[in-house]
Design a protein around this motif. Sequence first.
Motif, mmCIF file in Angstrom:
data_model
loop_
_atom_site.group_PDB
_atom_site.id
_atom_site.type_symbol
_atom_site.label_atom_id
_atom_site.label_comp_id
_atom_site.label_asym_id
_atom_site.label_seq_id
_atom_site.Cartn_x
_atom_site.Cartn_y
_atom_site.Cartn_z
ATOM 1 N N TYR A 104 0.835 -1.327 0.063
ATOM 2 C CA TYR A 104 -0.010 0.135 0.039
ATOM 3 C C TYR A 104 0.948 1.173 -0.064
ATOM 4 N N LYS A 105 0.129 2.303 0.014
ATOM 5 C CA LYS A 105 1.067 3.507 -0.301
ATOM 6 C C LYS A 105 1.862 4.082 1.082
ATOM 7 N N SER B 31 3.325 -4.033 -7.860
ATOM 8 C CA SER B 31 2.658 -2.776 -7.598
ATOM 9 C C SER B 31 3.247 -1.473 -8.157
ATOM 10 N N TYR B 33 3.078 2.785 -7.899
ATOM 11 C CA TYR B 33 2.392 3.935 -7.322
ATOM 12 C C TYR B 33 2.700 5.202 -7.993
ATOM 13 N N TYR B 35 3.073 9.380 -7.511
ATOM 14 C CA TYR B 35 3.170 10.292 -6.370
ATOM 15 C C TYR B 35 3.494 11.939 -7.202
ATOM 16 N N PHE B 45 0.419 10.964 -2.366
ATOM 17 C CA PHE B 45 -0.129 9.830 -2.926
ATOM 18 C C PHE B 45 -1.264 10.062 -4.208
ATOM 19 N N GLN B 48 -2.609 3.762 -6.696
ATOM 20 C CA GLN B 48 -1.883 2.490 -6.877
ATOM 21 C C GLN B 48 -2.384 1.522 -7.514
ATOM 22 N N CYS B 91 6.858 7.729 -10.496
ATOM 23 C CA CYS B 91 6.383 6.623 -9.940
ATOM 24 C C CYS B 91 7.259 5.738 -9.266
ATOM 25 N N TYR B 102 10.318 0.895 -1.459
ATOM 26 C CA TYR B 102 9.549 0.986 -2.533
ATOM 27 C C TYR B 102 10.708 1.796 -3.634
#
Lengths: 118, 113
Positions: A104-105, B31, B33, B35, B45, B48, B91, B102
Amino acid sequence: AQKITQTQPGMFVQEKEAVTLDCTYDTSDQSYGLFWYKQPSSGEMIFLIYQGSYDEQNATEGRYSLNFQKARKSANLVISASQLGDSAMYFCAMREFNSGGSNYKLTFGKGTLLTVNP
Amino acid sequence: DSGVTQTPKHLITATGQRVTLRCSPRSGDLSVYWYQQSLDQGLQFLIQYYNGEERAKGNILERFSAQQFPDLHSELNLSSLELGDSALYFCASSVESADYGYTFGSGTRLTVV
């Protein structure tokens, strides 16, 4: 809602000295992760160190260590033997998990601009 | 090279236009994400995706949309651009456990004039 607070907009340190960058967080979750990232003037985000909420020992990665005080909800980054190349913006971030269990974020703090003086 | 590829690196466009930002995640990461980083809002954010499906939404405007394709690359579409959309768009990708963090791409700097 998750929240990350970095109270130091800017910090100065002499080369070869240690510096501590503060980070406090707010969460009601039992399981969470804390991260520090470095963003030099070139703009990229560089992962430095990770601490899980259930980790009993403080994380260390080379010259970086994370001073994790769970009861105080703080996760300070300690940089030992500062180098000129450490001058950058530093972000503390927290990961929350969604109900599905997949990743998750990250929620980021506002950052601390570290300047290392020769 | 972090393994996450973002293109283009820089983009200058006029208000009202539409742009597409592209991201290829690190090999093996499912995954992705997105931003947005601006001076006044910090790192926010947006959205996702996990293996092609939307998993979470953050502060993403209705003028913005994203998708993740079968080959796992992702695109962020920004339309009806305004001056305030000028920002650095990142990203990031991760494996499920993410104890390794991440991995961020180098970002796309969008300037709306």
